[in-house]
Design an enzyme around this catalytic site. Structure first.
Site, mmCIF file in Angstrom:
data_model
loop_
_atom_site.group_PDB
_atom_site.id
_atom_site.type_symbol
_atom_site.label_atom_id
_atom_site.label_comp_id
_atom_site.label_asym_id
_atom_site.label_seq_id
_atom_site.Cartn_x
_atom_site.Cartn_y
_atom_site.Cartn_z
ATOM 1 N N PRO A 85 0.916 -1.194 0.023
ATOM 2 C CA PRO A 85 -0.133 0.107 0.144
ATOM 3 C C PRO A 85 0.736 1.228 -0.064
ATOM 4 C CG PRO A 85 -0.898 -1.692 1.523
ATOM 5 C CD PRO A 85 0.364 -2.166 1.104
ATOM 6 N N CYS A 86 0.631 2.159 -1.007
ATOM 7 C CA CYS A 86 1.235 3.387 -1.312
ATOM 8 C C CYS A 86 0.781 4.527 -0.541
ATOM 9 C CB CYS A 86 1.682 3.763 -2.572
ATOM 10 S SG CYS A 86 -0.096 4.312 -3.486
ATOM 11 N N GLN A 87 -0.527 4.662 -0.060
ATOM 12 C CA GLN A 87 -0.990 5.850 0.404
ATOM 13 C C GLN A 87 -0.218 6.321 1.579
ATOM 14 O OE1 GLN A 87 -2.470 2.954 0.189
ATOM 15 N NE2 GLN A 87 -4.690 3.165 -0.631
#
Length: 403
Positions: A85-87
């Site tokens: 996950p990059c958020q």
């Protein structure tokens, strides 16, 4: 189909961009672990054989998945690949009230699950693709990744080492400027040599990617900002309608996000495609409309036969979050060459041919159209506007209201 060079355990698979590219480089995805149901449905429709395990959560897989479930013994798997996950690490996170929390964000926890699976399988290599903030800036993941791999090395006598690079997908034949952090760690400790750019001085353009797709009918709502798209030249944004642009002054200079009313230029790659664009967020098509999902997939370098499932919004999100397959193919080919995967004959055959997923160049050309005149109901907004006060003073709310 290229003879398979080795097996891949895919984590955080999303719409399958990383796996499509690795497949083109000769790899065989043995299983995908993906939480999002719509993304899983997409993978099932396109490659049902990839959905070989029941685990959807990387943390659950870290507790339960064993090499034997994939027909392997420990150390037999060639590659664990994924984009966690990059958020927590994205530029967009800086505009949120909590700012960018990096590894302190709960959404970063799955990286630990990925490390547990590395410890369980001990693959020959690890490949991670993510936003640039994943390896740079406050709270980035690199120290956690390096510490985790060091612990694995101590326990197992392996030599995993982290090699990182920031690559622009457009430099490798993707018709989109998209900076990505690429992380490779080989079990034998040999440094990974990142491929050299092949298209930096002559990129694949948005016109190359989209020229042969059918146009669609779309009309902006009366009074909406998107009505102004026809007044903006191709390759420009709302700044054309400021004191420093060439059009009538509707907005203050640098008082909006760069992507506000941003239009594609036919002779350049696209700007980065967002996963959750607002109604005024570009890039928009040069024909003054939002991009279709098919166009977004072309700009991401997916093959035309790769079909997304779900609602239009879900498809926009998946296409925007995906790894550009052509970039993944280039990285995969470098892994094949440097790790000498497959047989010598199959490896030579693969590397002797050009990458499969790079878009061919258009043989025809249509010149850009000049911007049109301002719709009459916007005339009352024309006039001197305050510019952004300068760097370091934060975003301002120079909001022009239509009444």
């Amino acid at each position: 189909m290229t003879q398979m060079m080795g097996g891949v355990l895919s984590l955080f698979s999303g719409a399958g961009g990383l796996d499509v590219g690795l497949e083109a480089a000769g790899f065989n995805t043995l299983a995908c672990v993906e939480m999002d149901e719509t993304a899983r449905n997409t993978l099932t429709v396109n490659r049902p054989e990839w959905m070989a395990v029941e685990y959807t959560d990387v943390l659950e897989a870290a507790k339960k998945l064993r090499p034997s479930e994939l027909g392997l013994r420990r150390r037999q798997l060639e590659l664990i690949a994924g984009g966690p996950p990059c958020q927590p690490f994205s530029k967009a996170a800086q505009w949120m009230s909590t700012a960018r929390r990096g590894m302190e964000d709960d959404r970063a926890i799955p990286l630990h699950g990925m490390l547990e699976l590395v410890d369980r399988f001990l693959p020959k290599a690890i490949l991670i693709e993510n936003v640039v903030g994943y390896i740079q800036g406050p709270g980035n993941a690199r120290p956690v990744l390096e510490a985790g791999l060091a612990a694995i090395n101590r326990a197992n006598g392996t030599k995993y080492r982290v090699d990182v690079a920031v690559l622009n997908a457009a430099d490798f034949g993707v018709p989109q400027n998209r900076d990505r952090a690429i992380i490779v760690a080989r079990r034998d400790g040999v440094p990974f040599e990142f491929p050299e750019p092949t298209h930096r001085t002559n990129p694949i353009t948005a016109w190359d990617a989209l020229h042969d797709l059918s146009d669609v009918e779309w009309a902006p709502k009366h009074g909406a900002w998107t009505e102004l798209l026809s007044c903006i030249p191709e390759g420009s944004n709302y700044q054309y309608l400021t004191a420093r642009g060439g059009g009538p002054e509707i907005f203050g200079w640098r008082t909006r996000f760069w992507s506000f009313l941003l239009k594609l230029a036919r002779d350049r790659p696209s700007w980065t495609l967002p996963a959750s664009p607002g109604p005024n967020t570009g890039p928009f098509h040069w024909n003054n409309r939002p991009l279709t999902v098919a166009e977004r997939m072309r700009l991401q370098s997916f093959p035309d036969d790769w079909k997304l499932r779900g609602t239009p919004r879900a498809q926009v999100r998946m296409s925007g979050n995906a790894t550009p397959p052509a970039l993944a193919e280039v990285i995969g080919r470098a892994l094949v060459a440097q790790m000498r995967l497959g047989t010598p004959l199959s490896r030579r055959a693969l590397l002797a041919s050009p990458p499969r997923l790079v878009q061919k160049r258009a043989t025809s050309w249509v010149a850009p159209r000049a911007p049109g005149s301002l719709p009459n109901h916007f005339e009352k907004l024309v006039g001197e506007k305050a510019a952004h006060p300068g760097a370091g003073l934060g975003p301002m709310s120079h909001t022009v209201q239509l009444t």
